[in-house]
Design an enzyme around this catalytic site. Structure first.
Site, short mmCIF file in Angstrom:
data_model
loop_
_atom_site.label_atom_id
_atom_site.label_comp_id
_atom_site.label_asym_id
_atom_site.label_seq_id
_atom_site.Cartn_x
_atom_site.Cartn_y
_atom_site.Cartn_z
N GLU A 75 15.84 24.34 48.17
CA GLU A 75 14.52 24.77 47.67
C GLU A 75 14.60 25.15 46.21
O GLU A 75 13.73 24.79 45.41
CB GLU A 75 13.99 25.95 48.50
CG GLU A 75 12.49 26.19 48.33
CD GLU A 75 12.12 26.98 47.08
OE1 GLU A 75 10.96 26.88 46.64
OE2 GLU A 75 12.98 27.69 46.52
N ASP A 116 19.45 28.50 50.51
CA ASP A 116 20.08 28.43 49.18
C ASP A 116 19.49 29.52 48.29
O ASP A 116 18.39 30.03 48.55
CB ASP A 116 19.91 27.04 48.54
CG ASP A 116 18.46 26.70 48.19
OD1 ASP A 116 17.56 27.03 48.99
OD2 ASP A 116 18.23 26.12 47.12
#
Ligand code: BES
Ligand code: MN
Ligand code: MN
Length: 457
Positions: free
Chosen positions: A152, A88
């Protein structure tokens, strides 16, 4: 020269093209608008793991974005390396400051420009390509597992549960992470610690509605003025943080450790030039390297309220808001600091406003060992591929899950980052040097080789 270097040089263009394909997927975890893209990116990562030689790979759903797991187990008697990374990325805004589209990667001056180029697709993908290199050249020296997450950048909120529920599957000897930076390619380094994080949001309310700033101005407290004053009071004249008890658990470094930390090459002029500032700022009594490496901080990440549109509107707003985060160092803990902040912030609110304080995600600081086989293997790998010993440094960023690897899985981590501080991560025009990408792919197989050798002793 190892056999894998030939394979790497013969496949460079494809390795680059594959990374660019991954960078074209806007896997922004914070924005639900991109949910499908995040899922598509997870699939792409899974496929890349299978192509690189994993025996199996899967996309594991969570309450949020999925986690990609893959493994190549070659021999139970060999050590197992668990590679962690994230697919991500941060939101790309402000878009108008990008020189080219954040999800239309371009290579300019030997640098890859795109959101995620360094943080963390570029760095994570080095491990995927290193696996391909090792399987294709028959040089894989350790078992290897991959856990690549998609949350994250939003605090890894579902990953802890995944660790709890998959202890057997994630069994390993070490966690290997490339999601940090080096001093420079001339001065390769290894981060040996990360700061923790406590993230707060505050809402300050004055009058029960927006008011005409002429009719009421001067007689009713303006919540934006008050919020600014409250925020300003959080640092004293020496830039120490004024929250009572804030420093109580902060570990002070020994003189020897301070000296070692400040021995790292650092050019203050270059630092200021790069950032376009005339002077640095920070806590009195500490150097820039100490301020970012071993000292806690408090920063406003966003502040809003009132009228911010075009032209002028004379308004005395009802509400003002701010997002405020604190970077933490051992032995501060995220929740404890959040509570201290909340109590203090409420206590300094004057009668004419009321404040609401909420806590967002956080994470604990970590220090990683430098006397372990895994650290030594990483240092040796750098020595082989860069021809220089790495300098141990302390990183200023946070990767909240690292503390949980130890707590839940009992695993230590090696922070094997190849980024640079000026890669513009989280900023417009994020980049990753092509050189760093290939240097990483070249260096990682040495880690596996040395870790297998050193684990025998
Ligand atoms: N890769 C970074 C952390 C990082 C960057 C560590 C540079 C060391 C050097 C990571 O993706 C990140 O941005 N973490 C966030 C925390 C998270 C909870 C949003 C951070 O540090 O702000
Ligand atoms: Mn990252
Ligand atoms: Mn990040």
């Amino acid at each position: 020269m190892q056999v894998w270097n030939d394979y790497l040089s013969q496949n460079k263009q494809r390795f680059l093209d594959e990374l660019l394909d991954l960078l074209r997927i806007p896997s922004v975890s914070a924005d639900s608008k991109y949910k499908e893209d995040v899922a598509r990116c997870a699939e792409a990562v899974k496929q890349s793991l299978l192509n690189a030689g994993c025996d199996n790979a899967e996309v594991c759903p969570t309450a949020g974005h999925p986690i990609v797991y893959g493994e190549k187990m070659i021999d139970p008697s060999l050590p197992t390396v668990l590679v962690y990374g994230h697919y991500d990325v941060q939101p790309a805004d402000p878009l108008d400051l990008w020189h080219s589209g954040p999800f239309e990667p371009v290579i300019k001056d030997e640098k890859i420009y795109a959101r995620g180029a360094c943080d963390d697709k570029g760095q994570m993908f080095m491990h995927v390509k290193a696996l391909e290199v090792m399987t294709k050249t028959n040089t894989l020296a350790c078992n290897i597992k991959f856990m690549i997450e998609g949350e994250e950048e939003v605090g890894s909120v579902n990953l802890g549960k995944f660790l709890e529920g998959n202890k057997e599957k994630l069994k390993a000897d070490i966690v290997l992470v490339s999601d940090t930076s080096m001093i420079s390619m001339e001065h390769p380094s290894l981060e040996t610690g990360l700061r923790g994080l406590a993230y707060m949001e505050v809402e300050v309310t004055g009058p029960n509605r927006d008011l005409h700033s002429g009719v009421y101005g001067g007689a009713v407290a303006n919540p934006i003025n008050i919020l600014c004053k409250m925020i300003a009071s959080l640092h004293d004249e020496n830039n120490h943080i004024t929250i009572p008890g804030f420093y109580d658990k902060v570990q002070e470094l020994s003189e020897a450790d301070r000296k070692a930390l400040n021995n790292a090459p650092f050019d203050p002029e270059e630092y200021k030039n790069d950032l376009g500032v005339k002077a640095v700022w920070g806590e009195k009594g500490y150097t820039t390297l100490e301020r970012t490496g071993v000292r806690p901080t408090l920063d406003v990440n966003g502040i809003w309220g009132g009228y911010t549109g075009e032209g002028a509107k004379t308004v005395l707003p009802s509400k003002a808001y701010a997002k405020i985060s604190m970077r933490l160092v051992p032995d501060q803990t995220s929740h404890e600091i959040a509570k201290m902040f909340q109590q203090h912030f409420e206590s300094i609110a004057p009668d004419y406003v009321h404040v609401k304080v909420t806590e967002h995600h956080g994470g604990e600081p970590v220090v990683t060992p430098t006397d372990s086989a895994a650290y030594k293997a990483a240092a040796e790998a750098i020595k082989t591929s860069f021809g220089k010993e790495p300098i141990p440094t302390r990183g200023g960023g946070s990767i909240p899950i690292i503390a949980l690897f130890e707590k839940i899985l009992g695993l230590k981590t090696v922070l094997f980052g190849f980024g640079l501080d000026n890669d513009n991560i989280h900023s417009p025009n994020e980049k990753y040097d092509v050189f760093n990408y290939f240097k990483g792919i070249e260096t990682l197989p040495y880690f596996h080789k040395y870790f297998a050798e050193m684990s025998k002793n």
